[in-house]
Design a protein around this motif. Structure first.
Motif, PDB file in Angstrom:
ATOM      1  N   LEU A  66      58.636 -15.435  41.340  1.00 47.44           N
ATOM      2  CA  LEU A  66      57.886 -16.101  41.649  1.00 47.44           C
ATOM      3  C   LEU A  66      56.715 -15.487  40.699  1.00 47.44           C
ATOM      4  N   TYR A  67      56.881 -15.113  39.320  1.00 47.57           N
ATOM      5  CA  TYR A  67      56.486 -14.823  38.559  1.00 47.57           C
ATOM      6  C   TYR A  67      56.667 -15.565  37.520  1.00 47.57           C
ATOM      7  N   GLU A  68      55.947 -15.922  36.054  1.00 45.39           N
ATOM      8  CA  GLU A  68      56.016 -17.079  34.902  1.00 45.39           C
ATOM      9  C   GLU A  68      57.675 -16.590  34.781  1.00 45.39           C
ATOM     10  N   GLY A  69      57.557 -15.878  35.009  1.00 45.77           N
ATOM     11  CA  GLY A  69      58.942 -15.174  33.872  1.00 45.77           C
ATOM     12  C   GLY A  69      60.129 -15.948  34.667  1.00 45.77           C
ATOM     13  N   GLY A  70      60.602 -16.404  36.277  1.00 46.90           N
ATOM     14  CA  GLY A  70      61.285 -16.992  36.717  1.00 46.90           C
ATOM     15  C   GLY A  70      61.086 -18.407  37.266  1.00 46.90           C
ATOM     16  N   ILE A  71      59.514 -19.616  36.821  1.00 48.50           N
ATOM     17  CA  ILE A  71      59.264 -20.389  37.348  1.00 48.50           C
ATOM     18  C   ILE A  71      58.970 -21.483  35.826  1.00 48.50           C
ATOM     19  N   ARG A  72      58.446 -20.631  34.656  1.00 45.37           N
ATOM     20  CA  ARG A  72      58.371 -21.234  33.221  1.00 45.37           C
ATOM     21  C   ARG A  72      59.132 -21.523  32.801  1.00 45.37           C
ATOM     22  N   SER A  73      59.451 -22.446  31.790  1.00 45.44           N
ATOM     23  CA  SER A  73      60.772 -23.091  31.482  1.00 45.44           C
ATOM     24  C   SER A  73      60.584 -23.822  30.174  1.00 45.44           C
ATOM     25  N   SER A  74      60.826 -23.261  28.631  1.00 44.73           N
ATOM     26  CA  SER A  74      61.005 -24.714  28.007  1.00 44.73           C
ATOM     27  C   SER A  74      61.593 -25.620  27.633  1.00 44.73           C
ATOM     28  N   LEU A  75      60.780 -26.522  27.293  1.00 44.23           N
ATOM     29  CA  LEU A  75      60.615 -27.715  27.407  1.00 44.23           C
ATOM     30  C   LEU A  75      60.417 -28.122  26.534  1.00 44.23           C
ATOM     31  N   LEU A  76      61.943 -29.335  26.146  1.00 38.12           N
ATOM     32  CA  LEU A  76      62.060 -29.530  24.591  1.00 38.12           C
ATOM     33  C   LEU A  76      62.041 -32.081  24.765  1.00 38.12           C
ATOM     34  N   VAL A  77      61.490 -32.132  23.782  1.00 42.05           N
ATOM     35  CA  VAL A  77      60.908 -34.322  24.454  1.00 42.05           C
ATOM     36  C   VAL A  77      60.966 -33.619  22.922  1.00 42.05           C
ATOM     37  N   TRP A  78      62.452 -34.978  22.833  1.00 39.58           N
ATOM     38  CA  TRP A  78      63.037 -36.003  21.664  1.00 39.58           C
ATOM     39  C   TRP A  78      62.602 -37.088  21.750  1.00 39.58           C
ATOM     40  N   LEU A  96      66.005 -30.792  17.505  1.00 40.59           N
ATOM     41  CA  LEU A  96      65.712 -31.465  18.437  1.00 40.59           C
ATOM     42  C   LEU A  96      64.259 -31.367  17.909  1.00 40.59           C
ATOM     43  N   ALA A  97      64.076 -29.649  18.373  1.00 38.21           N
ATOM     44  CA  ALA A  97      62.727 -29.380  18.464  1.00 38.21           C
ATOM     45  C   ALA A  97      61.521 -29.718  16.577  1.00 38.21           C
ATOM     46  N   LEU A  98      62.651 -30.093  15.953  1.00 38.79           N
ATOM     47  CA  LEU A  98      61.848 -30.262  14.441  1.00 38.79           C
ATOM     48  C   LEU A  98      61.432 -31.611  14.859  1.00 38.79           C
ATOM     49  N   GLU A  99      62.226 -32.258  15.057  1.00 37.44           N
ATOM     50  CA  GLU A  99      61.583 -34.162  15.460  1.00 37.44           C
ATOM     51  C   GLU A  99      60.925 -34.131  16.923  1.00 37.44           C
ATOM     52  N   GLY A 100      61.037 -33.389  17.407  1.00 35.38           N
ATOM     53  CA  GLY A 100      60.457 -33.088  19.121  1.00 35.38           C
ATOM     54  C   GLY A 100      59.207 -32.589  19.151  1.00 35.38           C
ATOM     55  N   ILE A 101      58.512 -32.527  20.480  1.00 37.62           N
ATOM     56  CA  ILE A 101      57.673 -32.240  21.142  1.00 37.62           C
ATOM     57  C   ILE A 101      57.999 -30.808  21.617  1.00 37.62           C
ATOM     58  N   ARG A 102      57.865 -28.994  21.805  1.00 40.01           N
ATOM     59  CA  ARG A 102      57.989 -28.524  22.445  1.00 40.01           C
ATOM     60  C   ARG A 102      56.726 -28.015  23.160  1.00 40.01           C
ATOM     61  N   PHE A 103      57.347 -27.390  24.883  1.00 41.88           N
ATOM     62  CA  PHE A 103      56.179 -27.913  26.054  1.00 41.88           C
ATOM     63  C   PHE A 103      56.068 -25.996  26.098  1.00 41.88           C
ATOM     64  N   GLU A 104      55.037 -25.023  26.218  1.00 37.90           N
ATOM     65  CA  GLU A 104      55.000 -23.481  26.194  1.00 37.90           C
ATOM     66  C   GLU A 104      54.519 -23.961  27.977  1.00 37.90           C
ATOM     67  N   GLN A 105      53.763 -24.681  28.367  1.00 41.09           N
ATOM     68  CA  GLN A 105      53.835 -24.205  29.925  1.00 41.09           C
ATOM     69  C   GLN A 105      54.420 -25.432  30.651  1.00 41.09           C
ATOM     70  N   PHE A 106      55.710 -25.602  31.011  1.00 39.84           N
ATOM     71  CA  PHE A 106      56.543 -26.365  31.709  1.00 39.84           C
ATOM     72  C   PHE A 106      56.720 -25.510  32.644  1.00 39.84           C
ATOM     73  N   TYR A 107      56.345 -25.844  33.882  1.00 30.12           N
ATOM     74  CA  TYR A 107      56.801 -25.287  35.035  1.00 30.12           C
ATOM     75  C   TYR A 107      57.980 -25.741  36.067  1.00 30.12           C
ATOM     76  N   VAL A 108      59.516 -25.506  36.453  1.00 28.30           N
ATOM     77  CA  VAL A 108      59.857 -26.053  37.147  1.00 28.30           C
ATOM     78  C   VAL A 108      60.090 -25.608  39.033  1.00 28.30           C
TER      79      VAL A 108
END
Length: 406
Positions: free
Chosen positions: A312-324, A59-71
């Motif tokens: 509430l540090y970044e490791g708890g609230i930042r998520s890898s996001l893929l959009v395909w 999916l990532a190869l045909e989509g977009i990965r977002f590094e700074q997406f937050y839940v």
């Protein structure tokens, strides 16, 4: 006979052949995948070298990965409320995971999400979409809360959930390397029927099979669909298919986690292959994939980000996001990684409503912003407003409140 202007013909060929949007009048389909407790760096397309996730990587190869997406929360229930409603979960008094009634009372939180809350599924259902939820819910109907609303009351035509939701459900059996079978939650039947007991390591496939059947019916009747696939994976306790992993139940926590992660990716391959094999579905379906919060300590990883689930540090609230969505993206953005754009899970709902052309009620409550152009690679803008966080009441006092400015 009136002649068609030459310039109009050229314009028509250019527009229909080169525009990065769907190429007919059919409303687009949406699949929203929410993985449970997966770290920001757990997918191999986000840098994991300890385990490979080849089906998601495709999916990532045909989509977009977002590094700074937050839940919007470092813990399950409020994070899910934010995605469904497009609002901060504090509005609905859900600031931690939903549990037994007494525990909820002591923490001062609701037993379930109010059915009157805005719902992405309800908005799309009213716009003519077939809507289905397959997987974990955890926004009401858990432990001894047996009077929570059915998932259908939030706008879903069909649902299949686990022990943390109301309605039809799959309940988890376990089987260790010796073949011994057990149950993770002995009293999981108290929330009512219908239910089916099946192996914990295969439940993701159970949800995917139900989703594929639902998608097939909608596609056959030419009805656009919105489908949630929210697996239990990769939440603990970790019960991978031991006959495939070669591990013992006493294996290291990280090893068990990685085995579940790889198994989950393998099971999702069936869904992705189904969508890819049908040209109409491939060209008219958008898949959005992320995690609900950071990883459990000692299991998943968030790379160099500080913190993990509940923090509430970044490791708890930042998520890898893929959009395909090959039918909606320009060729030059496919396979790219967006490192610049900040946005949040509450932005998913308004973005998808814009994507489907669904009219928003003027007085509807919303905290999210329309980030559709960014999600489709047409822009690298970020949301304008800050993202606010309040620490779940089960946490330590020194992290009670944090405002994350972007």
């Amino acid at each position: 006979m009136k002649k068609t202007p030459f310039l109009f013909i050229i314009y028509t060929i250019f527009y229909l052949g080169g525009c990065a949007t769907h190429k007919n009048n059919t409303k687009p389909n949406i699949i929203l995948i929410l993985i449970d407790d997966m770290g920001w760096a757990d997918l191999s397309c986000f840098g994991n070298v300890d385990a490979q996730t080849p089906n998601i990587d495709k999916l990532a190869l045909e989509g977009i990965r977002f590094e700074q997406f937050y839940v919007n929360s470092p813990i399950c229930s409020p994070s899910r409320v934010a995605i469904l409603t497009g609002t901060y979960p504090q509005r609905w008094n859900i600031t931690s995971y939903l549990s037994y009634r007494e525990e909820n009372r002591k923490r001062g939180i609701a037993n379930y999400l109010e059915p009157s809350a805005p719902s992405l599924a309800r908005s799309l259902h009213q716009a003519g979409y077939a809507t289905g939820h397959f997987g974990k819910w955890h926004m009401g109907g858990q432990r001894d809360v047996a009077d929570a609303p059915l998932i259908s009351e939030y706008g879903f035509d069909e649902s299949l959930t686990n022990f943390e939701g109301m309605g039809a459900k799959l309940l988890p059996l376990t089987k260790d390397e010796t073949g011994k079978v057990g149950r993770i939650w002995q009293e999981a039947e108290i929330l009512g029927k219908p239910f089916t007991w099946m192996q914990r390591s295969e439940i993701t496939t159970g949800f995917i099979d139900a989703a594929i059947q639902f998608i097939g019916k909608a596609h056959q009747t030419q009805q656009p669909f919105y489908v949630n696939i929210w697996p239990d994976d990769v939440h603990s306790p970790y019960w991978p298919p031991f006959e495939q992993s070669g591990l013992a139940k006493e294996a290291d926590k990280r090893e068990l986690y990685l085995a579940v992660l790889k198994s989950m990716d393998q099971q999702f391959g069936k869904l992705f292959d189904y969508i890819q094999a049908n040209e109409q579905l491939r060209n008219n379906t958008l898949i959005v994939l992320c995690s609900d919060n950071g990883p459990e300590l000692g299991a998943g990883r968030a790379g160099e980000l500080k913190g993990y689930k509940t923090h509430l540090y970044e490791g708890g609230i930042r998520s890898s996001l893929l959009v395909w969505g090959p039918g909606f993206m320009n060729e030059k953005v496919k396979g790219t990684q967006n490192k610049a754009s900040f946005f949040s899970a509450i932005d998913i709902k308004p973005s998808l409503l814009e994507f489907t052309g669904t009219k928003v009620v003027d007085n509807a409550i919303t905290d999210g912003e329309n980030m559709l152009q960014t999600m489709l690679g047409q822009s690298d803008t970020s949301r304008r407003a800050p993202i606010f966080y309040s620490r779940p009441p089960t946490g330590r006092i020194f992290t009670d409140l944090k405002i994350f400015l972007i």
